[in-house]
Motif scaffolding. Sequence first.
Motif, PDB file in Angstrom:
ATOM      1  N   HIS A   1      -6.950  -9.050   6.969  1.00 35.48           N
ATOM      2  CA  HIS A   1      -7.201  -8.075   5.857  1.00 35.48           C
ATOM      3  C   HIS A   1      -5.795  -7.708   5.577  1.00 35.48           C
ATOM      4  O   HIS A   1      -5.559  -7.555   4.306  1.00 35.48           O
ATOM      5  CB  HIS A   1      -7.953  -6.795   6.693  1.00 35.48           C
TER       6      HIS A   1
ATOM      7  N   HIS B   1      -3.693  -8.245   1.644  1.00 32.21           N
ATOM      8  CA  HIS B   1      -2.799  -7.403   0.962  1.00 32.21           C
ATOM      9  C   HIS B   1      -1.584  -7.925   0.157  1.00 32.21           C
ATOM     10  O   HIS B   1      -1.147  -7.727  -0.831  1.00 32.21           O
ATOM     11  CB  HIS B   1      -2.534  -6.191   1.879  1.00 32.21           C
TER      12      HIS B   1
ATOM     13  N   CYS C   1     -10.609   0.336   3.663  1.00 33.04           N
ATOM     14  CA  CYS C   1      -9.191   0.015   3.226  1.00 33.04           C
ATOM     15  C   CYS C   1      -8.706   1.329   2.627  1.00 33.04           C
ATOM     16  O   CYS C   1      -9.563   2.415   1.976  1.00 33.04           O
ATOM     17  CB  CYS C   1      -9.025  -0.911   2.124  1.00 33.04           C
ATOM     18  N   LEU C   2      -7.481   1.742   3.278  1.00 29.48           N
ATOM     19  CA  LEU C   2      -6.842   2.866   2.861  1.00 29.48           C
ATOM     20  C   LEU C   2      -6.624   3.092   1.295  1.00 29.48           C
ATOM     21  O   LEU C   2      -6.187   4.134   0.636  1.00 29.48           O
ATOM     22  CB  LEU C   2      -5.723   3.161   3.853  1.00 29.48           C
TER      23      LEU C   2
ATOM     24  N   GLN D   1       0.822  -1.164  -0.005  1.00 31.66           N
ATOM     25  CA  GLN D   1       0.021   0.024  -0.226  1.00 31.66           C
ATOM     26  C   GLN D   1       0.746   1.302  -0.105  1.00 31.66           C
ATOM     27  O   GLN D   1       0.442   2.292  -0.112  1.00 31.66           O
ATOM     28  CB  GLN D   1      -1.005  -0.087   1.131  1.00 31.66           C
TER      29      GLN D   1
END
Length: 175
Positions: free
Chosen positions: A146, A150, A104-105, A66
Motif C-alpha cells: 500500500h 503511494h 488510508c490516512l 502524504q
Amino acid sequence: MQIVVPDEFRHLYEQNEERPVVKIPAEVLRQTAAPVEKVNKRVQFLIDDLFRIMKKANGVGLAAPQIGASVRVVVVAPEEMKPLALVNPVILDADGEQLGQEGCLSIPGLYGDVSRFDQIEISALDRTGRPITLKLSGMPSRVVQHEIDHLEGVLFIDKVLKETLHWKDPDADDE
Ligand code: ZN
C-alpha cells in the motif's frame, strides 16, 4: 474513481495542526515520487516526521507524499513487526494473493477490500542508509505494498473491489 465525501466525514478532510496528513484530491498524492539520492539528516528528519504523524493518526503506514514530500520514503508499523523506515523501497519478488480490508490516512473514513500479493521480497535503504532486504507476508506485506503504491501516485481506491467500499468513522471504537 470520483470520491464524494459525505457531509458527516467532511471534517476529517480538513488539514491542520491536528490532522496534518494530506488528503485527496491533493495533486502530490498522484505524483511519482523522486528517489532519495543520499540518506542524510534531512531524510532522517523526514522519517522522524512520518513516524510522529503516523503514530498520532493511529496509522500502520505512511508515505512521504502524504505529508507533502514527493520522495521515495515510507514508514510502516503493522502490529506484527518492528516499526521500520524504508528509503527507495523496491519489490524484488512477489507471490501468492491475499484479500483484505484497507483504509488510508489520505482518504479518512473510506474502507474497502483490496487484493494484494501475499509474499513479497523487498530491498530498500534503512534510516541509516544501509541496504536491507526483507521477506514479508500477510499484513506487513499488505501495508508495504500500500505504501509503495503511494510512491507511484497510486491509491487503494484505484485497486479496491468497488462493491466493498464503505464509509465508517475511523474514530469509532470497533475498528
Ligand atoms: Zn495510504
